[in-house]
Design an enzyme around this catalytic site. Structure first.
Site, PDB file in Angstrom:
ATOM      1  CB  ALA A 163      21.401  30.365 101.813  1.00 43.99           C
ATOM      2  N   GLY A 191      19.568  31.444  96.626  1.00 37.48           N
ATOM      3  CA  GLY A 191      18.226  32.339  97.690  1.00 37.48           C
ATOM      4  C   GLY A 191      18.218  32.944  97.198  1.00 37.48           C
ATOM      5  CD  GLU A 199      16.211  28.878  95.978  1.00 38.83           C
ATOM      6  OE1 GLU A 199      16.679  29.360  96.905  1.00 38.83           O
ATOM      7  OE2 GLU A 199      15.083  27.794  96.226  1.00 38.83           O
ATOM      8  CD  GLU A 254      20.298  27.142  93.917  1.00 39.50           C
ATOM      9  OE1 GLU A 254      20.869  27.437  93.653  1.00 39.50           O
ATOM     10  OE2 GLU A 254      19.887  28.074  95.479  1.00 39.50           O
TER      11      GLU A 254
END
Ligand code: DAK
Length: 258
Positions: A66, A112, A115, A135
């Site tokens: 992200a 992300g 993911e 993370e």
């Protein structure tokens, strides 16, 4: 519709969606997440598309996470909303699509990015893929379904080791862990992904949708997966695809599914 952060090419029943922010290693900002959601929503309604390939622009990165710069000042409330909306509109949505999604992972798939690949139905990695959920090294935990999907795919032991250590693993280790279905050379990544997509496109779209939903039922605690499979299996008998598949077999020809 015009997109700023992704590119789409549709051909031969396939849609290739390329995340196009190579300057930032294709990091997922909110605008990109929204564009991906919209594009995939349109794909799911388009009968001319039977398989989707998601990849990243360039040869260095699929998605390097992200967009850290964008979420660095979020409050708890903003993070909650972003995580909830992102999960619902993109990550859960991909998993629940009846059109199969292949992530063609070209280089980094971090946070992300991994993911996104985990939410896809199939993952193909290039030899230079490097993936992880780092993370905790930023003071976070995965927020787009990573704790759940990595555990479902690889088991609790591997998920705990990868997430707690924030390790970044190579393609061979990812294959050993069951994260990727296939490793191919960097230059053949899209070619091999299209080969698999073509194989999928030859099969009944209705059966493929029902199979995805039945497999997903295995991970839905509100459903009895075996009962669900019986429903979806028997539904196939109402479909024109089954009539065509059975006729083609008896007439010794290849089926053509519409
Ligand atoms: N976000 C924003 N920019 C990024 C980025 C990212 N995740 N990753 C790379 N970039 C940018 C770099 O800042 C740099 O831009 P400039 O500084 O030149 O303007 C450019 O891309 C090129 O990157 P590097 O110069 O760093 O390239 P290197 O080859 O040296 O290194 C690297 C490649 C992948 C090792 C490195 O870029 C890196 O460590 N990137 C960050 C990896 C990472 O930690 N990713 C985030 C994982 S955490 C949330 C939900 C989910 C999440 C967060 C919030 N909410 C619901 C609120 C998920 C979090 C994550 O994904």
């Amino acid at each position: 519709m015009k997109y700023k952060n992704i590119e789409i090419t549709n051909d031969n029943y396939m849609s290739v969606i390329t995340i196009n922010r190579p300057k930032f290693l294709n990091a997922l900002n909110i605008a990109t997440i929204q564009e991906l959601s919209k594009a995939l929503f349109n794909v799911e309604k388009n009968k001319e598309i039977r398989c989707v390939i998601i990849t990243g622009e360039g040869n260095k990165s699929f998605v390097a996470g992200a967009d850290i710069k964008e979420f660095s000042n979020f409050t708890k409330k903003e993070a909650f909303e972003m995580s909830k909306n992102g999960q619902k509109n993109l990550f859960d949505y991909i998993e629940s699509m009846r059109t199969p999604v292949i992530s063609a992972v070209n280089g980094y798939a971090l946070g992300g990015g991994l993911e996104l690949a985990l939410a896809s139905h199939i993952r193909i990695f290039s030899e230079n893929a490097k993936v992880g959920l780092p993370e905790v090294s930023l003071g976070l935990i995965p927020g787009y379904g990573g704790t759940q999907r990595l555990s479902q795919l690889c088991g609790k032991g591997i998920a705990l080791k990868m997430i707690l250590s924030a390790e970044i693993i190579d393609a061979k280790t990812a294959f050993k862990y069951g994260i990727t279905n296939l490793i191919v050379s960097n230059k053949n990544l899209i070619l091999e992904s299209k080969k698999l997509a073509k194989q999928i496109c030859n099969n009944s779209p209705n059966s493929i949708g029902n199979a995805i939903e039945s497999i997903n039922a295995c991970f839905n605690f509100n459903l009895d997966g075996f009962e669900y499979e019986i429903e979806k299996f028997s539904d196939c008998f109402n479909s024109s695809d089954f009539k065509e598949g059975a006729s083609a077999f008896m007439e010794k020809r290849k089926p053509t599914f519409n």
